[in-house]
Design an enzyme around this catalytic site. Structure first.
Site, mmCIF file in Angstrom:
data_model
loop_
_atom_site.group_PDB
_atom_site.id
_atom_site.type_symbol
_atom_site.label_atom_id
_atom_site.label_comp_id
_atom_site.label_asym_id
_atom_site.label_seq_id
_atom_site.Cartn_x
_atom_site.Cartn_y
_atom_site.Cartn_z
ATOM 1 N N THR A 19 2.845 2.070 -8.492
ATOM 2 C CA THR A 19 1.768 1.176 -8.351
ATOM 3 C C THR A 19 0.765 1.685 -9.244
ATOM 4 O O THR A 19 0.051 0.988 -10.209
ATOM 5 C CB THR A 19 1.145 0.875 -6.867
ATOM 6 O OG1 THR A 19 2.287 0.750 -6.014
ATOM 7 C CG2 THR A 19 -0.097 0.158 -7.009
ATOM 8 N N HIS A 57 4.288 -7.310 -9.264
ATOM 9 C CA HIS A 57 4.313 -7.141 -7.835
ATOM 10 C C HIS A 57 5.752 -7.294 -7.381
ATOM 11 O O HIS A 57 6.384 -8.223 -8.195
ATOM 12 C CB HIS A 57 3.452 -8.112 -7.124
ATOM 13 C CG HIS A 57 3.700 -8.084 -5.710
ATOM 14 N ND1 HIS A 57 2.819 -7.231 -4.888
ATOM 15 C CD2 HIS A 57 4.283 -8.893 -4.984
ATOM 16 C CE1 HIS A 57 3.290 -7.476 -3.660
ATOM 17 N NE2 HIS A 57 4.207 -8.487 -3.677
ATOM 18 N N LYS A 76 1.809 -10.782 -12.888
ATOM 19 C CA LYS A 76 0.517 -10.715 -12.804
ATOM 20 C C LYS A 76 -0.302 -11.646 -13.879
ATOM 21 O O LYS A 76 0.250 -11.607 -15.109
ATOM 22 C CB LYS A 76 -0.211 -9.571 -12.096
ATOM 23 C CG LYS A 76 0.402 -9.211 -11.036
ATOM 24 C CD LYS A 76 -0.263 -7.897 -10.559
ATOM 25 C CE LYS A 76 0.395 -7.428 -9.275
ATOM 26 N NZ LYS A 76 -0.434 -5.979 -8.686
ATOM 27 N N ARG A 119 11.685 -2.226 -7.298
ATOM 28 C CA ARG A 119 10.561 -1.331 -7.302
ATOM 29 C C ARG A 119 11.124 -0.147 -8.160
ATOM 30 O O ARG A 119 9.929 0.101 -9.047
ATOM 31 C CB ARG A 119 10.584 -0.738 -5.866
ATOM 32 C CG ARG A 119 10.182 -1.905 -4.993
ATOM 33 C CD ARG A 119 9.754 -1.556 -3.423
ATOM 34 N NE ARG A 119 8.419 -0.702 -3.259
ATOM 35 C CZ ARG A 119 7.401 -1.098 -3.305
ATOM 36 N NH1 ARG A 119 7.143 -2.409 -3.523
ATOM 37 N NH2 ARG A 119 6.471 -0.120 -3.108
ATOM 38 N N GLU A 170 6.705 -12.955 1.812
ATOM 39 C CA GLU A 170 6.273 -13.340 0.322
ATOM 40 C C GLU A 170 7.225 -14.714 -0.136
ATOM 41 O O GLU A 170 6.580 -15.452 -0.887
ATOM 42 C CB GLU A 170 6.226 -12.046 -0.373
ATOM 43 C CG GLU A 170 5.270 -11.143 0.026
ATOM 44 C CD GLU A 170 5.473 -9.881 -0.902
ATOM 45 O OE1 GLU A 170 4.296 -9.121 -0.442
ATOM 46 O OE2 GLU A 170 6.132 -9.713 -1.643
ATOM 47 N N ASN A 212 -1.762 -4.073 -13.046
ATOM 48 C CA ASN A 212 -0.218 -3.459 -13.177
ATOM 49 C C ASN A 212 1.031 -4.278 -13.413
ATOM 50 O O ASN A 212 2.043 -3.954 -13.065
ATOM 51 C CB ASN A 212 -0.109 -2.603 -11.809
ATOM 52 C CG ASN A 212 0.107 -3.232 -10.574
ATOM 53 O OD1 ASN A 212 -0.201 -4.550 -10.544
ATOM 54 N ND2 ASN A 212 0.284 -2.388 -9.664
ATOM 55 N N TYR A 229 -2.257 -11.693 -0.089
ATOM 56 C CA TYR A 229 -2.583 -10.207 0.117
ATOM 57 C C TYR A 229 -3.139 -9.677 1.543
ATOM 58 O O TYR A 229 -3.941 -8.649 1.653
ATOM 59 C CB TYR A 229 -3.575 -9.552 -1.061
ATOM 60 C CG TYR A 229 -2.537 -9.362 -2.442
ATOM 61 C CD1 TYR A 229 -1.489 -8.375 -2.405
ATOM 62 C CD2 TYR A 229 -2.692 -9.982 -3.253
ATOM 63 C CE1 TYR A 229 -0.882 -8.077 -3.415
ATOM 64 C CE2 TYR A 229 -1.990 -9.680 -4.595
ATOM 65 C CZ TYR A 229 -1.130 -8.774 -4.588
ATOM 66 O OH TYR A 229 -0.277 -8.311 -5.761
ATOM 67 N N PHE A 266 -10.306 -2.534 -2.308
ATOM 68 C CA PHE A 266 -10.163 -3.043 -3.605
ATOM 69 C C PHE A 266 -9.814 -4.824 -3.386
ATOM 70 O O PHE A 266 -9.292 -5.239 -4.205
ATOM 71 C CB PHE A 266 -9.002 -2.495 -4.485
ATOM 72 C CG PHE A 266 -7.786 -2.312 -3.521
ATOM 73 C CD1 PHE A 266 -6.711 -3.100 -3.626
ATOM 74 C CD2 PHE A 266 -7.342 -1.091 -3.005
ATOM 75 C CE1 PHE A 266 -5.422 -3.158 -2.781
ATOM 76 C CE2 PHE A 266 -6.090 -0.630 -2.268
ATOM 77 C CZ PHE A 266 -5.277 -1.885 -2.200
ATOM 78 N N ARG A 309 5.695 -0.591 -15.462
ATOM 79 C CA ARG A 309 4.153 -0.293 -15.344
ATOM 80 C C ARG A 309 3.868 0.718 -16.174
ATOM 81 O O ARG A 309 2.819 0.699 -16.820
ATOM 82 C CB ARG A 309 3.684 -0.055 -13.920
ATOM 83 C CG ARG A 309 3.721 -1.196 -12.930
ATOM 84 C CD ARG A 309 3.965 -0.805 -11.557
ATOM 85 N NE ARG A 309 3.549 -2.071 -10.730
ATOM 86 C CZ ARG A 309 3.767 -2.204 -9.369
ATOM 87 N NH1 ARG A 309 4.225 -1.075 -8.736
ATOM 88 N NH2 ARG A 309 3.466 -3.322 -8.592
HETATM 89 P P1 CMP Z 1 0.760 -4.806 -5.843
HETATM 90 O O1 CMP Z 1 2.275 -4.061 -5.673
HETATM 91 O O2 CMP Z 1 0.779 -6.248 -6.170
HETATM 92 O O3 CMP Z 1 0.121 -4.410 -4.230
HETATM 93 C C1 CMP Z 1 -1.205 -4.428 -3.937
HETATM 94 C C2 CMP Z 1 -2.043 -4.379 -5.377
HETATM 95 O O4 CMP Z 1 -3.401 -3.953 -5.170
HETATM 96 C C3 CMP Z 1 -1.415 -3.401 -6.196
HETATM 97 O O5 CMP Z 1 -0.219 -3.914 -6.742
HETATM 98 C C4 CMP Z 1 -2.615 -3.164 -7.145
HETATM 99 O O6 CMP Z 1 -2.631 -4.285 -8.312
HETATM 100 C C5 CMP Z 1 -3.793 -3.369 -6.541
HETATM 101 N N1 CMP Z 1 -4.696 -2.083 -6.340
HETATM 102 C C6 CMP Z 1 -5.907 -2.022 -6.786
HETATM 103 N N2 CMP Z 1 -6.208 -0.674 -6.371
HETATM 104 C C7 CMP Z 1 -5.210 -0.079 -5.499
HETATM 105 C C8 CMP Z 1 -5.139 1.144 -5.118
HETATM 106 N N3 CMP Z 1 -6.203 2.079 -4.725
HETATM 107 N N4 CMP Z 1 -3.929 1.338 -4.376
HETATM 108 C C9 CMP Z 1 -2.976 0.555 -4.330
HETATM 109 N N5 CMP Z 1 -3.084 -0.814 -4.969
HETATM 110 C C10 CMP Z 1 -4.356 -1.000 -5.558
#
Ligand code: CMP
Length: 138
Positions: free
Chosen positions: A91, A115, A9, A85, A126, A112, A49, A57, A102
């Site tokens: 996450t 992805h 990211k 993962r 994806e 974070n 997304y 968010f 992370r």
């Molecule tokens: P990612 O795995 O890319 O999938 C969705 C993204 O939303 C996640 O990582 C975070 O970067 C972002 N995000 C922000 N807030 C939240 C939240 N409360 N829960 C989950 N994902 C979040």
């Protein structure tokens, strides 16, 4: 052999940890079979997304994902979706296990660093979102 999509990211790219993420992939015998750097438009981030479009968010996430370049990769290996993962960690970096990407580098639940696809169906969507067949080797 399974495939998954990885994104480094904008926070990972701007903090010069592209190499560190790739090092961890290689160290864990995960093969990179496609890779490119992109600066996403808002529409491209929203499309990627789309499953999160009702989440509170969503606006902030798509702003962040367009704030600078990202590196997108297709990874291949046995059980690579789950394996990647595990390397990424939860996450929410506060819940991520020691030694995960992370845990070591994320600064925020949103910022974070990386992805990864969460299922074979998501991975298929994806990967095809970013790459055509000619761009994937192997
Ligand atoms: P990612 O795995 O890319 O999938 C969705 C993204 O939303 C996640 O990582 C975070 O970067 C972002 N995000 C922000 N807030 C939240 C939240 N409360 N829960 C989950 N994902 C979040």
């Amino acid at each position: 052999m399974e495939k998954t999509l990885s994104i480094i990211k904008p926070d990972g790219v701007s903090r010069n940890i592209i190499g560190e993420v790739i090092r961890r992939l290689e160290e864990n015998s995960i093969k990179i079979i496609a890779m490119k750097m992109l600066h996403l438009t808002k529409a491209q981030a929203e499309g990627f997304y789309a499953v999160h479009k009702e989440r509170p968010f969503f606006g902030s996430l798509t702003e962040f994902m367009t704030s600078g370049p990202v590196v997108v990769m297709v990874l291949e290996g046995e059980n690579v979706i789950q394996k990647y993962r595990e390397l990424m960690g939860a996450t929410n970096y506060k819940e991520a296990a020691e030694g995960t990407i992370r845990k070591d580098f994320a600064t925020d639940i949103e910022k974070n660093v990386v992805h990864g696809s969460d299922s074979p169906e998501t991975a298929a969507f994806e990967i095809s979102y970013f790459f055509n067949n000619f761009e994937i080797v192997g």
